[in-house]
Each structure stands twice: as C-alpha cells, then as structure tokens.
Write an enzyme that holds these catalytic residues in place. Sequence first.
Site, PDB file in Angstrom:
ATOM      1  CD  GLU A 131      47.656  10.208  47.462  1.00  0.00           C
ATOM      2  OE1 GLU A 131      48.322  11.098  46.639  1.00  0.00           O
ATOM      3  OE2 GLU A 131      46.647   9.822  47.391  1.00  0.00           O
ATOM      4  CE1 TYR A 153      47.108  16.517  50.315  1.00  0.00           C
ATOM      5  CE2 TYR A 153      47.364  14.290  49.943  1.00  0.00           C
ATOM      6  CZ  TYR A 153      46.841  15.126  50.672  1.00  0.00           C
ATOM      7  OH  TYR A 153      46.171  14.960  51.623  1.00  0.00           O
ATOM      8  CE  LYS A 157      47.345  16.586  53.862  1.00  0.00           C
ATOM      9  NZ  LYS A 157      46.925  17.032  55.252  1.00  0.00           N
TER      10      LYS A 157
HETATM   11  P1  NAP Z   1      38.524  18.335  53.269  1.00  0.00           P
HETATM   12  O1  NAP Z   1      36.836  18.179  53.349  1.00  0.00           O
HETATM   13  O2  NAP Z   1      38.999  19.103  51.458  1.00  0.00           O
HETATM   14  O3  NAP Z   1      38.456  19.157  54.276  1.00  0.00           O
HETATM   15  C1  NAP Z   1      39.511  20.640  54.113  1.00  0.00           C
HETATM   16  C2  NAP Z   1      39.287  21.955  54.903  1.00  0.00           C
HETATM   17  O4  NAP Z   1      40.550  22.883  55.230  1.00  0.00           O
HETATM   18  C3  NAP Z   1      38.225  22.495  54.686  1.00  0.00           C
HETATM   19  O5  NAP Z   1      37.533  23.110  55.709  1.00  0.00           O
HETATM   20  C4  NAP Z   1      39.314  24.131  54.272  1.00  0.00           C
HETATM   21  O6  NAP Z   1      38.160  25.005  54.828  1.00  0.00           O
HETATM   22  C5  NAP Z   1      40.626  23.906  55.089  1.00  0.00           C
HETATM   23  N1  NAP Z   1      41.023  24.459  54.822  1.00  0.00           N
HETATM   24  C6  NAP Z   1      41.785  24.754  53.127  1.00  0.00           C
HETATM   25  N2  NAP Z   1      43.440  25.516  53.036  1.00  0.00           N
HETATM   26  C7  NAP Z   1      43.206  26.172  54.325  1.00  0.00           C
HETATM   27  C8  NAP Z   1      43.593  27.650  54.999  1.00  0.00           C
HETATM   28  N3  NAP Z   1      44.294  27.797  53.998  1.00  0.00           N
HETATM   29  N4  NAP Z   1      43.393  27.813  55.376  1.00  0.00           N
HETATM   30  C9  NAP Z   1      42.500  27.312  56.011  1.00  0.00           C
HETATM   31  N5  NAP Z   1      41.401  26.069  56.213  1.00  0.00           N
HETATM   32  C10 NAP Z   1      41.549  25.746  55.204  1.00  0.00           C
HETATM   33  O7  NAP Z   1      39.470  17.552  53.841  1.00  0.00           O
HETATM   34  P2  NAP Z   1      38.902  15.842  54.524  1.00  0.00           P
HETATM   35  O8  NAP Z   1      38.390  15.072  53.299  1.00  0.00           O
HETATM   36  O9  NAP Z   1      38.086  16.610  55.754  1.00  0.00           O
HETATM   37  O10 NAP Z   1      40.370  15.847  54.776  1.00  0.00           O
HETATM   38  C11 NAP Z   1      40.842  16.894  56.541  1.00  0.00           C
HETATM   39  C12 NAP Z   1      41.891  16.343  56.598  1.00  0.00           C
HETATM   40  O11 NAP Z   1      43.113  14.705  56.149  1.00  0.00           O
HETATM   41  C13 NAP Z   1      43.487  16.942  55.403  1.00  0.00           C
HETATM   42  O12 NAP Z   1      44.446  17.547  56.076  1.00  0.00           O
HETATM   43  C14 NAP Z   1      43.488  15.881  54.021  1.00  0.00           C
HETATM   44  O13 NAP Z   1      44.957  16.265  53.269  1.00  0.00           O
HETATM   45  C15 NAP Z   1      43.993  14.465  55.032  1.00  0.00           C
HETATM   46  N6  NAP Z   1      43.477  13.450  55.227  1.00  0.00           N
HETATM   47  C16 NAP Z   1      42.012  12.885  54.447  1.00  0.00           C
HETATM   48  C17 NAP Z   1      41.785  12.014  54.094  1.00  0.00           C
HETATM   49  C18 NAP Z   1      40.311  11.766  53.487  1.00  0.00           C
HETATM   50  O14 NAP Z   1      40.431  10.230  52.023  1.00  0.00           O
HETATM   51  N7  NAP Z   1      39.074  11.778  53.609  1.00  0.00           N
HETATM   52  C19 NAP Z   1      43.203  11.054  53.721  1.00  0.00           C
HETATM   53  C20 NAP Z   1      43.588  11.304  54.618  1.00  0.00           C
HETATM   54  C21 NAP Z   1      44.589  12.320  54.893  1.00  0.00           C
HETATM   55  P3  NAP Z   1      37.493  25.670  53.294  1.00  0.00           P
HETATM   56  O15 NAP Z   1      35.530  24.984  53.025  1.00  0.00           O
HETATM   57  O16 NAP Z   1      37.398  26.911  53.888  1.00  0.00           O
HETATM   58  O17 NAP Z   1      37.768  25.575  51.737  1.00  0.00           O
HETATM   59  N1  GDD Z   2      39.263  12.781  41.788  1.00  0.00           N
HETATM   60  C1  GDD Z   2      39.130  11.890  40.702  1.00  0.00           C
HETATM   61  N2  GDD Z   2      38.523  12.167  39.608  1.00  0.00           N
HETATM   62  N3  GDD Z   2      40.215  10.062  40.755  1.00  0.00           N
HETATM   63  C2  GDD Z   2      39.443   9.393  40.052  1.00  0.00           C
HETATM   64  C3  GDD Z   2      38.835   9.830  38.670  1.00  0.00           C
HETATM   65  C4  GDD Z   2      38.382  10.929  38.740  1.00  0.00           C
HETATM   66  O1  GDD Z   2      37.649  10.903  38.031  1.00  0.00           O
HETATM   67  N4  GDD Z   2      39.386   8.807  37.773  1.00  0.00           N
HETATM   68  C5  GDD Z   2      39.772   8.262  38.164  1.00  0.00           C
HETATM   69  N5  GDD Z   2      40.360   8.559  39.692  1.00  0.00           N
HETATM   70  C6  GDD Z   2      41.535   7.889  40.613  1.00  0.00           C
HETATM   71  C7  GDD Z   2      42.883   8.881  41.118  1.00  0.00           C
HETATM   72  O2  GDD Z   2      44.158   9.126  39.987  1.00  0.00           O
HETATM   73  C8  GDD Z   2      43.582   8.619  42.199  1.00  0.00           C
HETATM   74  O3  GDD Z   2      44.379   7.118  41.863  1.00  0.00           O
HETATM   75  C9  GDD Z   2      41.288   7.305  42.821  1.00  0.00           C
HETATM   76  O4  GDD Z   2      40.822   7.957  41.924  1.00  0.00           O
HETATM   77  C10 GDD Z   2      41.354   7.876  44.110  1.00  0.00           C
HETATM   78  O5  GDD Z   2      41.561   9.428  44.133  1.00  0.00           O
HETATM   79  P1  GDD Z   2      40.393  10.785  44.653  1.00  0.00           P
HETATM   80  O6  GDD Z   2      39.187   9.777  45.272  1.00  0.00           O
HETATM   81  O7  GDD Z   2      40.249  11.938  43.804  1.00  0.00           O
HETATM   82  O8  GDD Z   2      41.068  10.744  46.234  1.00  0.00           O
HETATM   83  P2  GDD Z   2      43.183  10.285  46.471  1.00  0.00           P
HETATM   84  O9  GDD Z   2      43.337   8.882  46.869  1.00  0.00           O
HETATM   85  O10 GDD Z   2      44.008  11.116  45.457  1.00  0.00           O
HETATM   86  O11 GDD Z   2      43.120  11.213  47.624  1.00  0.00           O
HETATM   87  C11 GDD Z   2      42.344  11.392  49.099  1.00  0.00           C
HETATM   88  O12 GDD Z   2      42.396  10.179  50.175  1.00  0.00           O
HETATM   89  C12 GDD Z   2      44.100  11.071  50.456  1.00  0.00           C
HETATM   90  C13 GDD Z   2      44.311   9.397  50.877  1.00  0.00           C
HETATM   91  O13 GDD Z   2      45.200   8.866  50.604  1.00  0.00           O
HETATM   92  C14 GDD Z   2      42.301  13.111  49.449  1.00  0.00           C
HETATM   93  O14 GDD Z   2      41.469  12.389  50.355  1.00  0.00           O
HETATM   94  C15 GDD Z   2      43.653  13.509  50.037  1.00  0.00           C
HETATM   95  O15 GDD Z   2      43.694  14.969  50.519  1.00  0.00           O
HETATM   96  C16 GDD Z   2      43.729  11.838  51.335  1.00  0.00           C
HETATM   97  O16 GDD Z   2      45.143  12.334  51.253  1.00  0.00           O
END
Ligand code: NAP
Ligand code: GDD
Length: 364
Positions: A131, A153, A157
């Site tokens: 992002e 967000y 970050k």
């Molecule tokens: P997630 O499933 O939403 O998990 C977020 C975690 O952060 C949960 O354990 C949540 O705890 C904890 N948390 C939120 N606020 C907190 C606070 N104030 N203090 C302590 N813990 C807190 O996210 P994820 O997909 O595993 O992603 C992990 C990390 O990678 C995040 O930093 C996200 O931004 C980053 N990231 C994710 C993706 C992706 O595609 N998944 C891509 C790029 C970066 P609770 O269970 O208590 O809510």
């Molecule tokens: N959530 C959601 N819900 N997204 C939608 C929808 C809907 O109904 N319809 C379309 N989208 C589009 C969003 O506008 C976005 O462009 C794309 O689908 C992906 O949305 P998300 O799955 O919510 O993920 P994200 O890419 O915005 O964010 C996730 O990936 C990031 C890495 O690029 C999160 O995991 C972030 O924490 C992470 O940093």
Amino acid sequence: MSDKIALITGVTGQDGSFLSEFLLDKAYEVHGIIRRSSTDYRERIAHLEGRPRFHLHYADLNDSLSIMQVVSRVRPTEIYNLAAQSHVQVSFDAPEYTANTDAVGVLRILEAVRLCGLTDRCRIYQAGTSELYGKVEAVPQNEQTPFHPYSPYAVAKLYGYWIVKEYREAYGMFCCTGILFNHESERRGETFVTRKITLAAARIAQGKQEKLLLGNLSSMRDWGYARDYVECMWLMLQHDRPEDYVIATGQQHSVRDFCTLAFKQVGIELDFVGTGTEEKGIDRKTGRVIVEVSPDFYRPTDVVNLLGDASKARRELGWNPDRTSFERLVQIMVEADLKKVATEQAVERIRTNLAEFLEKGIVK
Ligand code: NAP
Ligand code: GDD
C-alpha cells in the site's frame, strides 16, 4: 531453554498464527502479544495455546508501558511487529487510531528494545506493505519504486517504514521492513475482499446467501499465500545485514478474476455484464444475478494497480514466490469455506433438534 526467542505482536492475526507455527517448528520459544478482550477465544491460535514453547502476554501497541514490560520480561532475540489496524477501508473511518497503532506503535517497539538495552541482541521485523506504493508511480513495483501512499493506513505505514530505517542508521539496530504485497489464506479476515468472496461462494452454493455485494471489481492485486510469506519475514532476520525487501508473486489479477475463479470452484460459471455500478456477475446456467456492485464498498481513494517485483528477495534470500499458484490459493480458500459453511449448517441442525427434544422432554 531455547536461545531463539521470538516475540510476535499481532499473534492472533492471519500472519501471526502462521508465523507462530513456522517458528515453533524451528524450535523457537514463541511469545505473542494479545489484547485483553471480553471474549477469550482466539480462533487462529487456539490450536497452539497450551504448547510448552508458546506463551502469551497481555499488551497493546498503544500502551508504551505494556510494551516495555513484555520486552524486558521476554528479552527476545527477534521481534516480529505484525500488529496493526490492517484494514484500509477502516483506516478512513478511524484514521487517528490507525496512526497511533500503525505509525507510533512501531516507534514504541523500537524504543522498548533500545531502552531495555537489547539493541545488540534483538533483531526486528516490521510489517510493511505494498500500500506504500498506493497511487502507483511505476508498474511493477520494487524496492526502488517511489512511494505514494493513498489512504490513512498507508500514510501510517510509511511512518513505520521510515522510523525503522532511521533506527537502523542512527543506532545501528538490526531492523528491517518487509514490503509485502497482499497475501491471503483460509485464515484471512472475513472483510478483506478475497475471503469475502470465497465465503460468499461457499454460502451461495449451499443456499445460505443470495448475492454478493462488492466495490471496485477492476482493482488489480498481486495475491500470494500467507503461509508462504511468513518464511520471508524470518529469512530477512537471518540475513547478514538488515535490508528491506519486496515480497510478491509477480502475478496480477483483478477482483473480478478472483470472483470468477472462486465461483467456478463451487460449480457456478459467472459472466460479467455492464460497467461501473451497473456491472453484474450472472450465473451462466440460470441467468441469476450473483454479484452486484455497491458504492458502499468504494473507497475515497483506492489503490488499483499493485504488482510486485520480488527479484531482490529471490536473489538474496533464496525465496521462491511460485510455491502456491493463484489458482491453488483460490482453491484452498474455497475448500476451507465450503467446510466451514457445511459445519455451521450441521451445528445449526443439531441445535434445532436438541431444542425440540428438550421441549418435548425427549432429553433432559
Ligand atoms: P490481521 O489479521 O488484521 O491481524 C492484525 C493483528 O494485529 C491482530 O492480531 C490484532 O489483534 C493485532 N492488533 C491490532 N491492533 C493492535 C494493538 N493496538 N495492539 C496490539 N495488537 C493489535 O493482519 P494480517 O493480515 O495478519 O497482517 C499482519 C501485518 O502485516 C499487519 O501489520 C498488516 O498491516 C501487514 N500487512 C498485511 C498484508 C496482507 O496482505 N495480509 C500485506 C502487507 C502488510 P486482535 O486479534 O486483538 O484484533
Ligand atoms: N475489502 C473489500 N471489500 N475490498 C473490496 C471490495 C469489498 O467488498 N470490493 C472491491 N474491493 C477492492 C478494494 O477497493 C481494493 O482495491 C481491493 O479490493 C483489495 O481490498 P482488500 O482485500 O480490503 O485489501 P487491501 O489491498 O486494501 O489491503 C490489504 O492488503 C494490503 C497490502 O497491499 C490489507 O491486508 C492491508 O493490511 C495490506 O497492507
């Protein structure tokens, strides 16, 4: 006791749960930070609780004292800072909370390590994100591509990214950021688009949901499998120098493509007709409208063209981005959701029968 001690913030999240499993398999002592909540069930790590090398501590990224206490008690050799308010759309509704957790929270971790005198002992991984590229300035994106964050967000970050770099240069700390592109799984939160789709496909196929409402269907993402991505976090901390890496598959698909494939998995062939808010996904066999567009899911600014180039990680960390194909990822998620929905239905039936038996006095 193991000399490999990991502290994971965000341990209850998608990545935290996979990373815990990965590190336990590598004989780490794993400590996780959890937030106090009125409900104690932590679905993604329930299977790990009670294991001898798995420990949980109450703390919050917005509470410096709690972070200091855990860091000084655990004295980790590695910290994985995965905790975040991770939903982009939610960050428009809660921008201050998001900044506090996703930006200043990173600073709190770095300072805790420094103030506890662990600068030389402890390596830190920061969960960065694709992002950061936001309103993209080049396609594909690699470590040299300029950032252009496009949501509260992403702006938060970006602070995390720069403060990690600053502590690396100012204090010589081993801290680095993984710029991870979207990674999904059967454990993905249900409001992220991929999981929303696979769950809807499973429910619609089993008669539990009528329609799926989505926002921008044309948005493009580089989607990988979360289980594969956590290895990279660890590899970055095993490297001989702290550096930032892009982690991605190098393949791009639209939200529409994801829908088409997910519904195909449950036997529904979708044809998309119309444009913008009038676009619909129609069941080819029955003519029934399955997918509709709702502006409720549009974002004030949306990131629409993410495609990562992970050559540096492949070259320097030996990471293989091709382990799980896009098709296989969708299949894993749909199969898991079909099981989940079927189980929920079975439990519902048992409950109804039991209530009836109790009412009729058949069981007491
Ligand atoms: P997630 O499933 O939403 O998990 C977020 C975690 O952060 C949960 O354990 C949540 O705890 C904890 N948390 C939120 N606020 C907190 C606070 N104030 N203090 C302590 N813990 C807190 O996210 P994820 O997909 O595993 O992603 C992990 C990390 O990678 C995040 O930093 C996200 O931004 C980053 N990231 C994710 C993706 C992706 O595609 N998944 C891509 C790029 C970066 P609770 O269970 O208590 O809510
Ligand atoms: N959530 C959601 N819900 N997204 C939608 C929808 C809907 O109904 N319809 C379309 N989208 C589009 C969003 O506008 C976005 O462009 C794309 O689908 C992906 O949305 P998300 O799955 O919510 O993920 P994200 O890419 O915005 O964010 C996730 O990936 C990031 C890495 O690029 C999160 O995991 C972030 O924490 C992470 O940093």
